[in-house]
Structure formats: C-alpha cells, structure tokens
Design a protein around this motif. Structure first.
Motif, PDB file in Angstrom:
ATOM      1  N   ALA A  97      34.139  43.472  42.426  1.00  0.00           N
ATOM      2  CA  ALA A  97      35.033  43.299  41.271  1.00  0.00           C
ATOM      3  C   ALA A  97      35.790  41.984  41.370  1.00  0.00           C
ATOM      4  CB  ALA A  97      36.005  44.467  41.185  1.00  0.00           C
ATOM      5  N   ALA A  98      36.299  41.677  42.566  1.00  0.00           N
ATOM      6  CA  ALA A  98      37.070  40.442  42.756  1.00  0.00           C
ATOM      7  C   ALA A  98      36.180  39.207  42.604  1.00  0.00           C
ATOM      8  CB  ALA A  98      37.719  40.454  44.142  1.00  0.00           C
ATOM      9  N   ALA A  99      34.987  39.245  43.194  1.00  0.00           N
ATOM     10  CA  ALA A  99      34.073  38.098  43.091  1.00  0.00           C
ATOM     11  C   ALA A  99      33.633  37.872  41.651  1.00  0.00           C
ATOM     12  CB  ALA A  99      32.851  38.328  43.987  1.00  0.00           C
ATOM     13  N   ASN A 100      33.403  38.945  40.937  1.00  0.00           N
ATOM     14  CA  ASN A 100      32.995  38.844  39.534  1.00  0.00           C
ATOM     15  C   ASN A 100      34.108  38.225  38.688  1.00  0.00           C
ATOM     16  OD1 ASN A 100      30.936  39.646  37.432  1.00  0.00           O
ATOM     17  ND2 ASN A 100      32.676  40.816  36.669  1.00  0.00           N
ATOM     18  N   LEU A 101      35.327  38.612  38.965  1.00  0.00           N
ATOM     19  CA  LEU A 101      36.472  38.100  38.214  1.00  0.00           C
ATOM     20  C   LEU A 101      36.662  36.593  38.443  1.00  0.00           C
ATOM     21  CD1 LEU A 101      38.594  39.322  36.291  1.00  0.00           C
ATOM     22  CD2 LEU A 101      40.140  39.481  38.248  1.00  0.00           C
ATOM     23  N   CYS A 102      36.202  36.118  39.583  1.00  0.00           N
ATOM     24  CA  CYS A 102      36.330  34.690  39.895  1.00  0.00           C
ATOM     25  C   CYS A 102      35.574  33.802  38.909  1.00  0.00           C
ATOM     26  CB  CYS A 102      35.832  34.408  41.313  1.00  0.00           C
ATOM     27  SG  CYS A 102      36.963  34.984  42.612  1.00  0.00           S
ATOM     28  N   LEU A 103      34.624  34.360  38.171  1.00  0.00           N
ATOM     29  CA  LEU A 103      33.889  33.569  37.182  1.00  0.00           C
ATOM     30  C   LEU A 103      34.820  33.000  36.115  1.00  0.00           C
ATOM     31  CD1 LEU A 103      30.653  35.671  36.559  1.00  0.00           C
ATOM     32  CD2 LEU A 103      31.002  33.779  38.142  1.00  0.00           C
ATOM     33  N   LEU A 104      35.939  33.674  35.874  1.00  0.00           N
ATOM     34  CA  LEU A 104      36.885  33.207  34.858  1.00  0.00           C
ATOM     35  C   LEU A 104      37.572  31.910  35.276  1.00  0.00           C
ATOM     36  CD1 LEU A 104      38.651  36.563  33.867  1.00  0.00           C
ATOM     37  CD2 LEU A 104      36.794  35.399  32.667  1.00  0.00           C
ATOM     38  N   PHE A 105      37.616  31.670  36.582  1.00  0.00           N
ATOM     39  CA  PHE A 105      38.393  30.531  37.088  1.00  0.00           C
ATOM     40  C   PHE A 105      37.532  29.506  37.825  1.00  0.00           C
ATOM     41  CE2 PHE A 105      40.708  34.588  37.466  1.00  0.00           C
ATOM     42  CZ  PHE A 105      41.642  34.398  36.451  1.00  0.00           C
ATOM     43  N   ALA A 106      36.209  29.656  37.787  1.00  0.00           N
ATOM     44  CA  ALA A 106      35.324  28.744  38.524  1.00  0.00           C
ATOM     45  C   ALA A 106      35.466  27.317  38.001  1.00  0.00           C
ATOM     46  CB  ALA A 106      33.883  29.201  38.390  1.00  0.00           C
ATOM     47  N   PRO A 107      35.810  26.363  38.867  1.00  0.00           N
ATOM     48  CA  PRO A 107      36.009  24.973  38.423  1.00  0.00           C
ATOM     49  C   PRO A 107      34.712  24.169  38.360  1.00  0.00           C
ATOM     50  CG  PRO A 107      36.570  25.165  40.720  1.00  0.00           C
ATOM     51  CD  PRO A 107      36.203  26.555  40.275  1.00  0.00           C
ATOM     52  N   SER A 108      33.621  24.724  38.909  1.00  0.00           N
ATOM     53  CA  SER A 108      32.358  23.987  38.942  1.00  0.00           C
ATOM     54  C   SER A 108      31.196  24.976  38.990  1.00  0.00           C
ATOM     55  CB  SER A 108      32.302  23.074  40.169  1.00  0.00           C
ATOM     56  OG  SER A 108      32.283  23.849  41.356  1.00  0.00           O
ATOM     57  N   VAL A 109      29.998  24.447  38.755  1.00  0.00           N
ATOM     58  CA  VAL A 109      28.797  25.282  38.818  1.00  0.00           C
ATOM     59  C   VAL A 109      28.608  25.820  40.233  1.00  0.00           C
ATOM     60  CG1 VAL A 109      26.282  25.290  38.566  1.00  0.00           C
ATOM     61  CG2 VAL A 109      27.685  24.032  36.940  1.00  0.00           C
ATOM     62  N   GLY A 110      28.924  25.004  41.234  1.00  0.00           N
ATOM     63  CA  GLY A 110      28.789  25.437  42.616  1.00  0.00           C
ATOM     64  C   GLY A 110      29.626  26.665  42.923  1.00  0.00           C
ATOM     65  N   VAL A 111      30.886  26.654  42.478  1.00  0.00           N
ATOM     66  CA  VAL A 111      31.763  27.806  42.693  1.00  0.00           C
ATOM     67  C   VAL A 111      31.262  29.013  41.910  1.00  0.00           C
ATOM     68  CG1 VAL A 111      34.100  28.696  42.387  1.00  0.00           C
ATOM     69  CG2 VAL A 111      33.759  26.340  43.176  1.00  0.00           C
ATOM     70  N   LEU A 112      30.757  28.769  40.711  1.00  0.00           N
ATOM     71  CA  LEU A 112      30.189  29.841  39.894  1.00  0.00           C
ATOM     72  C   LEU A 112      29.075  30.562  40.640  1.00  0.00           C
ATOM     73  CD1 LEU A 112      29.816  31.116  36.918  1.00  0.00           C
ATOM     74  CD2 LEU A 112      28.035  29.395  36.666  1.00  0.00           C
ATOM     75  N   LEU A 113      28.165  29.780  41.239  1.00  0.00           N
ATOM     76  CA  LEU A 113      27.033  30.373  41.943  1.00  0.00           C
ATOM     77  C   LEU A 113      27.466  31.049  43.242  1.00  0.00           C
ATOM     78  CD1 LEU A 113      24.287  27.648  41.356  1.00  0.00           C
ATOM     79  CD2 LEU A 113      24.677  29.783  40.106  1.00  0.00           C
ATOM     80  N   VAL A 114      28.476  30.496  43.907  1.00  0.00           N
ATOM     81  CA  VAL A 114      28.998  31.145  45.113  1.00  0.00           C
ATOM     82  C   VAL A 114      29.587  32.505  44.764  1.00  0.00           C
ATOM     83  CG1 VAL A 114      30.809  31.049  46.876  1.00  0.00           C
ATOM     84  CG2 VAL A 114      29.405  29.039  46.431  1.00  0.00           C
ATOM     85  N   ALA A 115      30.304  32.579  43.634  1.00  0.00           N
ATOM     86  CA  ALA A 115      30.882  33.854  43.193  1.00  0.00           C
ATOM     87  C   ALA A 115      29.790  34.876  42.918  1.00  0.00           C
ATOM     88  CB  ALA A 115      31.732  33.636  41.943  1.00  0.00           C
ATOM     89  N   ARG A 116      28.663  34.428  42.315  1.00  0.00           N
ATOM     90  CA  ARG A 116      27.552  35.337  42.066  1.00  0.00           C
ATOM     91  C   ARG A 116      26.916  35.781  43.378  1.00  0.00           C
ATOM     92  NH1 ARG A 116      28.460  38.121  38.878  1.00  0.00           N
ATOM     93  NH2 ARG A 116      26.338  38.705  38.343  1.00  0.00           N
ATOM     94  N   PHE A 117      26.827  34.862  44.336  1.00  0.00           N
ATOM     95  CA  PHE A 117      26.265  35.194  45.651  1.00  0.00           C
ATOM     96  C   PHE A 117      27.102  36.274  46.333  1.00  0.00           C
ATOM     97  CE2 PHE A 117      26.410  34.561  50.248  1.00  0.00           C
ATOM     98  CZ  PHE A 117      25.066  34.658  50.584  1.00  0.00           C
ATOM     99  N   VAL A 118      28.421  36.093  46.305  1.00  0.00           N
ATOM    100  CA  VAL A 118      29.317  37.069  46.945  1.00  0.00           C
ATOM    101  C   VAL A 118      29.238  38.417  46.231  1.00  0.00           C
ATOM    102  CG1 VAL A 118      31.725  37.603  47.510  1.00  0.00           C
ATOM    103  CG2 VAL A 118      30.857  35.277  47.817  1.00  0.00           C
ATOM    104  N   THR A 119      29.066  38.393  44.914  1.00  0.00           N
ATOM    105  CA  THR A 119      28.903  39.644  44.173  1.00  0.00           C
ATOM    106  C   THR A 119      27.680  40.406  44.682  1.00  0.00           C
ATOM    107  OG1 THR A 119      29.902  38.697  42.174  1.00  0.00           O
ATOM    108  CG2 THR A 119      28.561  40.668  41.892  1.00  0.00           C
ATOM    109  N   GLY A 120      26.559  39.700  44.843  1.00  0.00           N
ATOM    110  CA  GLY A 120      25.362  40.343  45.372  1.00  0.00           C
ATOM    111  C   GLY A 120      25.558  40.836  46.791  1.00  0.00           C
TER     112      GLY A 120
END
Length: 413
Positions: A97-120
């Motif tokens: 839940a926390a990693a998914n919510l991070c998508l709202l605040f991702a400053p870059s594509v790299g952070v976006l993909l890291v958040a998806r990785f942590v979700t998995g």
C-alpha cells in the motif's frame, strides 16, 4: 445426543473454515489491487512521462521482477514456513500500500519504477502465504478453496481497470489512492481476523538443502513445468489486454478510453469465474486433467483472438472473455499440486519457489509481446504466447501417467 453433538461440531468446523476462507480471500483481493494499479493507467503515465514502448512495458515488468525476487528470497529463507502467516501477509500488504501510494509523489521515471518494484516485492509476501494459509484450513476440497482464493486475487488484479473506467481520464491519481486504501484495508483485515487452521504445516528452521530436496522431486517439477507454461501466457495477456483493446479501437467500437478499460476489466475479472469452476472440476475429476483442459482452451484463444481483432465486437468480446476465464482457471491447481506433491515440511518454500520462477518468466513474455507489437502490430502479437500452454499440457499428461503422483495430483489424497 452424542451424535447430535458431533454433527454440531462438524457444522461449526465447516462454517469456521469457510469464514476464514472468506477473510483471507477478501484480504488478498484488497491487497492485490496494487499489482496492476499502474498498468490500468499506463496510457496516462505514458503521456505524463513521455515513455517509450519499452519503458511502458517496465510499468508492469518492474512489479513482476520485484515479485520474482521477493518470492525467491522468501523461498530461500523459508519465510512462509518459519513466521506467522497472518503477520507476514499483513505487513507485506501494508508495504505494498505504501509503495503504491508513492506513485503520487514520484519525481522521475526511475523512482516510479522503483516504487513498482517494491510493490511486487511486497506482494510476494501476500500471495504464496495466503495460499498456504487457506491450505491449513482445507485438507479436502483444497482445489475448490484455492480456486475461490485465486478468484479473489484475479478480481483484485482486475479492479484497477474498473476504477480507471469510472473516473475522468486525467484523474489517474484516483486509481492509485483507491488501490492503496484497498491494500491498507486488506492488511488490517488479515491482521485482525486471520489465523491458521487445524491442518498446519511444519515450521522448520531455514536450511538451503530444502530447495535442493524440492528440485529433486520429479512429480513436483512436472507440476512446476506446467505452471511455467501457464505463466508464460497469463501475465503478458493481463498486462497488455488494455493496450490490445485500444489498438483495435474503432473496429471494435472501443475508441473511448472508458469503454476499453471496462472491457479489460471484464476480461480479467472473468478469471474469477474460471478459477472457482476450475477448482470444483479439479476436486471431482482431477487437477492434471483440469489444468490441461484449461490450457488447451486458453492456448486456442491466444492463437485465434487476432482473427477477431477488427470485429465484430461481440465475437472479439466472447473470445477475449473466454480467454480471460481459462488463462487463470488452472492456476489454483498448480498451487494445490505444490502443497500436495512437496515434502509437507517445506510447503511454503515450495509455493514461493514455484511462484518466483513463474513470475520471473513472465518478464520475458511481457517484453516479447511488446516487441512483437512493434514488429508485426498488435493484431498478431499474442501468437507468441501459445507455446506456453502447449508445454503445460504436455507436462500435465506426463504427470498424470506417473503412478506415484496420480492420487495426489488428482486431489484424492
């Protein structure tokens, strides 16, 4: 009087089993909504970040890799065999839940993909332990019970498409908020009400030799080979079905983004019906036969859906929904086989190992479909998925003929 008392105890025990199955299934459904939360809004994220097709594939692929690594690490460490399943699922769902919510605040594509990785990574602590937790409540009827659980997991995967279809196209944040809140609710439900059943598996200390023991089990490896064929097809179909429908667009009458998302929801959600039906049939006629039949139909759909790409809409919808129902309808039976064919001391490790290798394979098929779409177009891109279920059918035929595995793999143990 004694007979009546025994009957009452049996009825109470049965009611308790189904209550716990409901709790775990609802908790898993809510938690798994985070899996495809970004995939459902991939068109919006692609425009927002100006993603290339290859980068777009990573929106789903990062989750798959995270899950595969998490499940493999869990398997090697034996986490589902050592720690409380209730706590493991709950904490993992909170992390997702926390990693998914991070998508709202991702400053870059790299952070976006890291958040998806942590979700998995986090969801690897939800799926396999949930299968094991349900199995502790069902020594008989396990195929049906796991079919219900897989139906819940499937609906959780489909849910973001429904949310995406019901909100304004630009309000992609609503999908992220809704799925994060759902995962939070699922975590709290499991932590509050979840508990292990009267048929617990042993909880040994970690020993790397456990994995070696599982790999040497020929019957289990055949079940896993069937699972790999199933997984080659499943997540690539789920991950790209929305893009596939949108590519068909005007010819299918799905040019409106909301209509495309709604159809994608029905295609993925139909797997819930397929999972329950598959569980019921498997407990009656056998796991191997049921899995083989499901893969025959799903493989046929992968081969023929391109013929309906330009319409008519009703024919495309029938093939797509039939594919959605059968592409996941056998999944629970592979999990059941893992619990029945493996050493009973290492069931959690066997489940995590099966899932980690299977999910890792999906990364290849997801990117291959994307590559084929660029080379030959979307219409025929799903053809590359058909060899997976064919391999699975062969594995099930061989397993079914093994004398030592026949009764166990058919759910008659």
């Amino acid at each position: 009087m004694d007979h009546m008392t025994a009957a009452n105890v049996t009825a109470t025990s049965a009611a308790r089993r189904w209550l716990m199955l409901s709790v775990v299934s609802v908790g898993a459904f809510l938690s798994m909504t985070t899996w495809f939360s970004a995939t459902a809004i991939a068109p919006q994220l692609t425009r927002l970040w100006d993603l290339s097709p290859a980068q777009g594939a990573w929106i789903t692929g990062a989750v798959q890799i995270g899950f595969a690594i998490g499940a493999l690490a869990s398997s090697m460490a034996g986490l589902p065999d050592v720690f409380s399943l209730r706590k493991l699922i709950g904490v993992s769902a909170l992390t997702a839940a926390a990693a998914n919510l991070c998508l709202l605040f991702a400053p870059s594509v790299g952070v976006l993909l890291v958040a998806r990785f942590v979700t998995g990574l986090a969801l690897a602590g939800v799926y396999p332990p949930a299968v094991k937790l349900v199995s502790t409540w069902f020594s008989r009827g396990r195929g049906t019970a796991l079919g219900v659980l897989l139906a819940a997991l499937t609906l959780g995967s489909a849910f973001p498409h429904l949310v995406s279809a019901r909100v304004d196209e630009l309000a992609w944040q609503s999908v992220i908020v809704a799925t994060s809140l759902a995962a939070l609710a699922g975590a709290l439900l499991i932590l509050w009400l979840g508990e292990e059943g009267p048929h617990p598996f042993a909880r040994p200390a970690f020993d790397p030799r456990h994995v070696k023991t599982l790999v040497r089990n020929r019957a289990l490896m055949l079940a896993n080979l069937g699972y790999l064929g199933h997984m080659w097809e499943l997540y690539a179909m789920w991950g790209w079905i929305l893009a596939y429908i949108r590519a068909g667009g005007p010819g299918l009458g799905t040019g409106d983004p909301g209509a495309a998302s709604l159809l994608a929801f029905f295609v993925v959600a139909s797997g819930g019906i397929g999972s329950i039906a598959g569980g019921i049939v498997a407990d009656r006629f056998g796991r191997t036969a049921t899995a083989a039949a499901m893969m025959l139909v799903s493989g046929f759909c992968a081969l023929t859906i391109g013929l309906t790409f330009a319409g008519p809409f009703w024919l495309f919808a029938v093939v797509a929904i039939l594919w959605g129902a059968t592409v996941i309808g056998d999944s629970a039976q592979f999990s059941a086989m893992a619990t029945e064919l493996s050493d009973q001391r290492y069931v959690g490790t066997a489940l995590s190992l099966q899932l980690s290798v299977g999910i890792a394979l999906t990364f290849c098929s997801i990117h291959l479909v994307s590559f084929m779409a660029q080379i030959v177009g979307w219409r025929w891109s799903f053809l590359v998925l058909a060899p997976g279920p064919l391999l699975g059918v062969v594995a099930m035929i061989v397993l079914r003929r093994m004398p030592t595995a026949r009764l166990i793999a058919h759910g008659l143990r």
